[in-house]
Design an enzyme around this catalytic site. Sequence first.
Site, mmCIF file in Angstrom:
data_model
loop_
_atom_site.group_PDB
_atom_site.id
_atom_site.type_symbol
_atom_site.label_atom_id
_atom_site.label_comp_id
_atom_site.label_asym_id
_atom_site.label_seq_id
_atom_site.Cartn_x
_atom_site.Cartn_y
_atom_site.Cartn_z
ATOM 1 C CB SER A 102 -84.750 -12.070 73.160
ATOM 2 O OG SER A 102 -84.128 -11.361 74.195
ATOM 3 C CG ASP A 239 -84.748 -7.737 76.110
ATOM 4 O OD1 ASP A 239 -85.617 -7.418 76.950
ATOM 5 O OD2 ASP A 239 -84.401 -8.910 75.918
ATOM 6 C CG ASP A 241 -88.043 -11.083 75.664
ATOM 7 O OD1 ASP A 241 -86.986 -10.435 75.667
ATOM 8 O OD2 ASP A 241 -88.135 -12.221 76.168
ATOM 9 C CG ASP A 243 -85.786 -11.502 78.875
ATOM 10 O OD1 ASP A 243 -85.304 -10.625 78.123
ATOM 11 O OD2 ASP A 243 -85.582 -12.727 78.704
#
Length: 470
Positions: A102, A239, A241, A243
């Site tokens: 992340s 961000d 990834d 999400d």
Amino acid sequence: MESSGVAFGTSGARGLVSAMTDEVCSAYTHAFMSTMRRQGFDFKQVAIAIDLRPSSPRIADACANLLRKLGIDVIFCGAIPTPALALFSQQLQIPGLMVTGSHIPFDRNGLKFYRPNGEISKADEAMMLSCDVPLCPKQAPSAGLPVEDLSAKLGYMQRYKDLLGRQSLLGLRLALYQHSSVGRDLMLQLFTDLGAEVICLERSDTFVPIDTEAVSERDVKRGLQWARNYQVDAIVSTDGDGDRPLLSDEKGRWLRGDIVGLMTARALNIPHLAVPVSCNSAIETSGFFQTVLRTRIGSPYVISGMEALQQQGASQVAGFEANGGFLLGSYLADFPALKPLPTRDALLPVIVLLAQIRLQNKPLSTMVSDLPSRFTASDRVQDFPSNKSLALIAHWTSNPEQIIEIFKLNDQITKLDSTDGLRVSLTSERVLHLRPSGNAPEFRCYVEASSQKDAYQFLSHVMLQLADCI
């Protein structure tokens, strides 16, 4: 798994790349498969995707190699946003495994696990950690990851093309802050297909850890400069990834994630919300929602909150976090084609709010100014062990009078909330919330005040005192 230093946080298992050996990744993957089967799921395939961290392909290969040893076929979805993998897994009713850290630094990485019916729960995590799985013997080099299957990427894009129509962003001029976001090319194609003019900025070949809850001072200045230079309606990013959204208004001012969530929920006419205790109190004071259930911080707790609301009879339910990730828990009466996706998603709030610029014929800054005057800010102390953070929280919870003294507050405490960390309400209507991060050795600080200037000044003051006391 116990001795590796790789552990579950608020969302997924994470640790240093050096600790995420092939053996550790295989053990987590094997435990996940064992847990799914113990719960009655029968499957022959697992979907795997990755972010753009340099360590992610190797970790995915280790997980895929283990799955093949267990006789399970691997669908490799390539480098795509986490919610795209979650949607694909849900559509095919198979488990999904996302290799991502992340927003945390590139020397760390992680694994996120998805059941055929959604993100794993804390109970699933506990079951995985209790598994005794056989260690795989030393194996021949892996055959490598399968050829990339584009179905997950294309299906995720189609979800948002179908939501508001192919020309829903026509006439908008957007800046896309690409950095190392796994969705950077996907977003460019999607926004263009929806009719927007897109200017791409700051594409990076090295991993950039963007934290949407603690936007760096450099990116704050960049946002203002980009808005002046390019005359855009908004700046969009996510961000690592994909999400958690990062969205600015036309002036280049980054919107707080919980404000993005509030505005999205209102635009979608969602009456019932589950949100973490750290989110802005404007959610309640706005009067837009019938129910607001406060939870602990982390998507598993928000998902549990949405499920609790549905068990109580709520038919249209969603949730979001202070980082902006939006979770759709049910079908919506006004948008019947939009299927539930109960995991953090960055694109849903971005697409909805960009479309609102056209639908309302208002800039984002005006939409924000129409909300109650409650403003938040946040920061973090990095490389601070969680056990020390927990000890401080426990001490201050037992001795709240020391909070006034240590942080030099000319104020009085009106309420203490220990739902997650320690949230302190003050007579000045300011709020101070301290908690250890669930994903990394960081001590997080959130504040709330009646003006953005006061929120930033209060945060600066608190962080200065926090540095002195730790």
